[in-house]
Design an enzyme around this catalytic site. Structure first.
Site, PDB file in Angstrom:
ATOM      1  N   ASP A 136      -2.190   5.800  -3.131  1.00 54.89           N
ATOM      2  CA  ASP A 136      -2.543   6.764  -2.086  1.00 54.89           C
ATOM      3  C   ASP A 136      -1.341   7.626  -1.730  1.00 54.89           C
ATOM      4  O   ASP A 136      -1.477   8.600  -0.990  1.00 54.89           O
ATOM      5  CB  ASP A 136      -3.036   6.035  -0.831  1.00 54.89           C
TER       6      ASP A 136
ATOM      7  N   TRP B 188       0.870  -1.182   0.000  1.00 56.82           N
ATOM      8  CA  TRP B 188       0.000   0.000   0.000  1.00 56.82           C
ATOM      9  C   TRP B 188       0.911   1.237   0.000  1.00 56.82           C
ATOM     10  O   TRP B 188       1.893   1.290   0.741  1.00 56.82           O
ATOM     11  CB  TRP B 188      -0.908  -0.010   1.242  1.00 56.82           C
TER      12      TRP B 188
ATOM     13  N   CYS C  12     -10.195   2.329  -7.930  1.00 57.90           N
ATOM     14  CA  CYS C  12      -9.293   2.654  -6.834  1.00 57.90           C
ATOM     15  C   CYS C  12      -9.359   1.501  -5.852  1.00 57.90           C
ATOM     16  O   CYS C  12     -10.402   0.855  -5.710  1.00 57.90           O
ATOM     17  CB  CYS C  12      -9.776   3.956  -6.178  1.00 57.90           C
TER      18      CYS C  12
ATOM     19  N   TRP D 241     -14.643   4.445  -7.944  1.00 61.36           N
ATOM     20  CA  TRP D 241     -15.109   3.149  -7.400  1.00 61.36           C
ATOM     21  C   TRP D 241     -13.980   2.568  -6.556  1.00 61.36           C
ATOM     22  O   TRP D 241     -13.002   2.049  -7.087  1.00 61.36           O
ATOM     23  CB  TRP D 241     -15.464   2.216  -8.552  1.00 61.36           C
ATOM     24  N   ASP D 242     -14.118   2.647  -5.245  1.00 57.61           N
ATOM     25  CA  ASP D 242     -13.028   2.284  -4.337  1.00 57.61           C
ATOM     26  C   ASP D 242     -13.244   0.903  -3.734  1.00 57.61           C
ATOM     27  O   ASP D 242     -14.353   0.361  -3.742  1.00 57.61           O
ATOM     28  CB  ASP D 242     -12.959   3.352  -3.224  1.00 57.61           C
ATOM     29  N   MET D 243     -12.197   0.336  -3.147  1.00 60.01           N
ATOM     30  CA  MET D 243     -12.264  -0.983  -2.502  1.00 60.01           C
ATOM     31  C   MET D 243     -11.110  -1.059  -1.512  1.00 60.01           C
ATOM     32  O   MET D 243      -9.967  -1.232  -1.919  1.00 60.01           O
ATOM     33  CB  MET D 243     -12.123  -2.045  -3.596  1.00 60.01           C
ATOM     34  N   ASN D 244     -11.450  -0.879  -0.234  1.00 60.41           N
ATOM     35  CA  ASN D 244     -10.387  -0.583   0.719  1.00 60.41           C
ATOM     36  C   ASN D 244     -10.037  -1.658   1.736  1.00 60.41           C
ATOM     37  O   ASN D 244      -9.717  -1.347   2.877  1.00 60.41           O
ATOM     38  CB  ASN D 244     -10.720   0.716   1.464  1.00 60.41           C
TER      39      ASN D 244
ATOM     40  N   ASP E 260     -14.998  10.451  -0.011  1.00 67.89           N
ATOM     41  CA  ASP E 260     -15.661   9.728   1.081  1.00 67.89           C
ATOM     42  C   ASP E 260     -16.340  10.680   2.080  1.00 67.89           C
ATOM     43  O   ASP E 260     -15.824  11.761   2.346  1.00 67.89           O
ATOM     44  CB  ASP E 260     -14.569   8.929   1.794  1.00 67.89           C
TER      45      ASP E 260
HETATM   46  C1  GLA Z   1      -8.969   5.176  -0.146  1.00 66.35           C
HETATM   47  C2  GLA Z   1      -8.629   5.908  -1.427  1.00 66.35           C
HETATM   48  C3  GLA Z   1      -8.474   7.379  -1.133  1.00 66.35           C
HETATM   49  C4  GLA Z   1      -9.742   7.925  -0.520  1.00 66.35           C
HETATM   50  C5  GLA Z   1     -10.105   7.130   0.724  1.00 66.35           C
HETATM   51  C6  GLA Z   1     -11.474   7.517   1.244  1.00 66.35           C
HETATM   52  O1  GLA Z   1      -7.904   5.147   0.718  1.00 66.35           O
HETATM   53  O2  GLA Z   1      -7.483   5.374  -2.016  1.00 66.35           O
HETATM   54  O3  GLA Z   1      -8.154   8.089  -2.306  1.00 66.35           O
HETATM   55  O4  GLA Z   1     -10.779   7.856  -1.459  1.00 66.35           O
HETATM   56  O5  GLA Z   1     -10.126   5.731   0.454  1.00 66.35           O
HETATM   57  O6  GLA Z   1     -11.819   6.805   2.353  1.00 66.35           O
END
Ligand code: GLA
Length: 723
Positions: free
Chosen positions: A545, A196, A523, A474-477, A364
């Site tokens: 990030d 990361w 993302c 479109w995120d996935m964390n 977010d």
């Molecule tokens: C991830 C994304 C960031 C941001 C945060 C929001 O870490 O990579 O760019 O959008 O989520 O929670």
């Protein structure tokens, strides 16, 4: 048609390369050749085995043994002890299969892969496809090998389709998309590894004996290993030598293997990771493996990358924005994090509009009760209290200022503190009777379930259709743990990881085709799912990030091995940088970010007028150069992993315009002046730089001189035009 079948040999070719497969007298598929174009008529796979410990099945012909021959799609349980491309388990418990050639078809164009992203053609004249049918009649397993070769691009796409033709069932425990046995020799390999905020760093090593593997077991392609490797003949470099790229169009668990055994003939494989994989095929059912895209370059890594860029930019990415300049955006995430009000957003928008930004992205924190990362994922309802009105009214405010409006989603997730979890705790991926592991306080939705997919398509579509939303992030964390789905039968739990990705692809297909005018950016904690599978649905991806300009030199350089600049989201952020604490000049932050889909990610409303004025100039410049950045041919000039500098350039198709980028990654005192030799220009054209004329040949052989001291963070973006 660039596929021939003559004298038991398939020859796939275009003007520059050949790929040759031989059908042996025993109906096995042998790999004869892959590389620069040849005439294979007089060739056949040499067959001599001097190792009595390798079994053979024809006593009268002990030299013919699959354990030493180059195999095209090796199976388990026979004479070949090297890594198999396919492993199956039959109802009687048998784990050995023998695939024999039974027929083939040659088709114009390229068929689509059902339910999976893949490279495509726009006319049948662009490519030809070979389908080789192999079968183990005894086991009732048919394996169809697909090969598509392009006329004008040195790429071959491979995948397989595995059919159960027995009247019971079969478990497929391993099904690789590609397997190739390279001839004996000395090789290096490159893989893109990281973490990361430190994605896709270039690593080059010599191929050694044994198995070298690069993989993801995280449920996503991941930050740690990108789904790509290159095999290089010893001595091959940026601009010379034979290089073979392997890239997998897949966003889930992948595995790449290089195995060098007794004969030092490296076997390269790529496909779904067999880790925890077991796919049950009932009678008549099929499994289609993801597509592997193999690129051959006779002149080094640079040419390999340019081939991937062209192919992925024009024949993998889709949609309205594929060929359009990407809007310059401002994203509020690093500017405000969760802490914003309507006034704050509008004040950032005011400054953004003033300097020429084109798109405002609300990240977010706009939905449910989400004021931090502990809550509300899954509750895709606008928090009108926090936003001071509807999302439509906010979008209107942005539009009034001349800005498009975009929104962040994380649709594969569920927070424990959410209305959705209260109603459907069973929708979170979890092991029965055990609390799932938390990661960023969140769980993952079970995308193998049709009801979950319906809910997501409906709720996301509701938000998108109620306001003028022209961009989606479109995120996935998090990575996947606690893998189990009560909806899947016990003997189908081994399908979970793959079915999750198929479910995700179905949702992405439905949402992106329902909103064809929206620009989608993927993302995953930055670049944790920066892969060709996601690019099929979304033409750009948040690269990392880590927004530090120096760290980005490495990340973007590594990313460029496979992915075009148009796919790399890159933003200017505040200093000291939030990830590494470094202070770099605004000029450098902007110059680095201009090598991608450009934007700003800081609180513009707090900046002094001089900085805003500088940004307005940057935006003017980017509007001028974004065409060549996104569609020019990229040549890497200086490698930050092996030198103190990063430098690359883009050259227009007609070679009349170029843009050179150079930066000091690590400075050292008392150094000779740097001379950078340019590449890709027309040697006979004259180019003007600072009012002086130079031939392309001079610029490529003598180079340009960086006539100043080597100071930290020094940067150059130089436009060159022919006269
Ligand atoms: C991830 C994304 C960031 C941001 C945060 C929001 O870490 O990579 O760019 O959008 O989520 O929670």
């Amino acid at each position: 048609m660039s596929i021939e079948f003559k004298n038991s040999k398939f020859h796939l070719f275009n003007n520059e390369m050949s790929y040759v497969i031989e059908v042996s007298p025993y109906n096995d598929l042998l790999h004869l050749y892959y590389g620069a174009k040849i005439t294979p008529d007089a060739l056949s796979v040499p067959c001599r085995c001097n190792n009595p410990f390798i079994p053979n099945h024809d006593e009268n012909n002990p030299s013919y043994t699959l354990g030493s021959l180059p195999c095209e799609y090796p199976t388990a349980g026979g004479a070949d002890f090297r890594s198999p491309a396919i492993e199956a388990e039959l109802p009687n418990g048998l784990r050995a299969i023998r695939l024999k050639y039974t027929g083939h078809e040659i088709l114009p164009g390229k068929p689509a892969l059902p339910g999976l992203p893949a490279v495509y053609t726009e006319s049948d004249a662009e490519a030809s496809t070979l389908k080789i049918i192999t079968e183990d009649e005894h086991a009732g397993i048919q394996v169809i090998l697909y090969y598509t070769i392009f006329e004008d691009i040195n790429a071959i796409c491979r995948h397989t389709e595995i059919k159960n033709k027995n009247n019971l069932y079969a478990y497929i425990r391993n099904a690789q998309s590609v397997s190739i046995d390279f001839p004996a020799g000395e090789y290096d390999y490159i893989h893109l590894s990281g973490a990361w905020a430190r994605e896709r760093h270039v690593e080059r090593n010599a191929v050694h004996k044994g198995i070298q593997g690069f993989e993801s077991r995280r449920g996503a392609s991941g930050h740690t290993e990108n789904p790509f490797i290159a095999l290089l003949e010893k001595g091959a470099g940026e601009d010379c030598g034979n290089v073979y790229g392997f890239s997998l169009v897949y966003s889930g668990n992948h595995r790449f293997v290089i195995e060098s055994e007794a004969f030092e003939t490296p076997r390269v494989q790529a496909g779904i990771n067999p880790f925890s994989f077991c796919y049950k095929l009932e009678e008549g059912e099929s499994l289609v493996t993801p597509e592997a895209v193999m690129v051959y370059s006779a002149s080094g890594l640079g040419e390999m990358s340019r081939t991937y860029h062209r192919l992925y930019r024009t024949r993998l990415c889709r949609g309205k924005y594929r060929d359009l300049p990407r809007p310059i955006l401002v994203n509020n995430w690093e500017g405000t994090y969760f802490n914003f009000t309507r006034e704050k957003l509008l004040s950032i928008a005011d400054s953004a509009a003033k300097i020429g930004v084109e798109l405002f992205v609300l990240d977010d924190g706009w939905f449910g009760e989400r004021d931090d990362d502990t809550t509300s994922l899954g509750d895709w309802f606008v928090n009108e209290k926090k936003l001071g009105g509807t999302i439509a009214s906010l979008a209107e405010e942005m539009n009034k200022r001349g800005l498009k409006f975009g929104l962040w989603f994380e649709p594969e997730m569920i927070s424990e503190r959410s209305r959705l979890y209260e109603k459907h705790p069973e929708w979170a991926i979890q092991i029965p009777g055990q609390k799932p592991h938390y990661s960023r306080h969140q769980f993952i939705l079970d995308y193998t379930r049709a009801d979950v997919r319906e809910y997501i398509v409906k709720t996301i579509s509701d938000v998108l259709s109620k306001a003028n939303i022209e961009y989606v992030k479109w995120d996935m964390n998090r990575n996947m743990s606690d893998v189990y789905s009560p909806q899947l039968a016990p003997d189908k739990q081994g399908e979970f990881y793959h079915r999750y990705i198929l479910g995700l692809y179905e949702v992405l297909e439905r949402i992106t085709s329902a909103f064809p005018d929206v620009l989608f950016e993927s993302c995953s904690g930055g670049g944790g799912r920066f892969d060709p599978g996601m690019l099929y649905y979304m033409p750009q991806c948040w690269t990392s990030d880590d927004t530090d300009a120096v760290e980005r030199l490495y990340i973007q350089y590594g990313t460029s091995l496979v992915y075009p600049a148009s796919s790399m989201g890159a933003h200017v952020s505040a200093v000291p940088n939030h990830q590494v604490g470094r202070i770099t000049p605004l000029s450098m932050r902007a110059a680095v970010a201009m090598n991608g889909a450009f934007g700003y990610e800081l609180d513009l409303s707090k900046l002094p007028e001089e900085e805003l004025a500088e940004m307005a100039e940057q935006i003017k410049l980017y509007k001028k150069i974004r065409g060549i950045v996104s569609s020019g041919n990229m040549y890497r000039l200086l490698d930050p992993f092996t030198s103190r500098y990063a430098s690359w350039m883009y050259v227009s198709e007609d070679k009349k315009t170029a843009l050179v980028y150079y930066a000091v990654a690590r400075s050292k005192p008392v150094q000779p002046l740097l001379r950078i030799r340019l590449k890709g220009l027309d040697p006979d054209l004259e180019y003007s730089i600072d009012g002086k004329l130079y031939t392309g040949s001079t610029l490529m052989n003598y180079g340009i001189v960086i006539n100043r001291d080597e100071h930290a963070y020094d940067n150059l973006l130089l436009e060159i035009h022919s006269v």
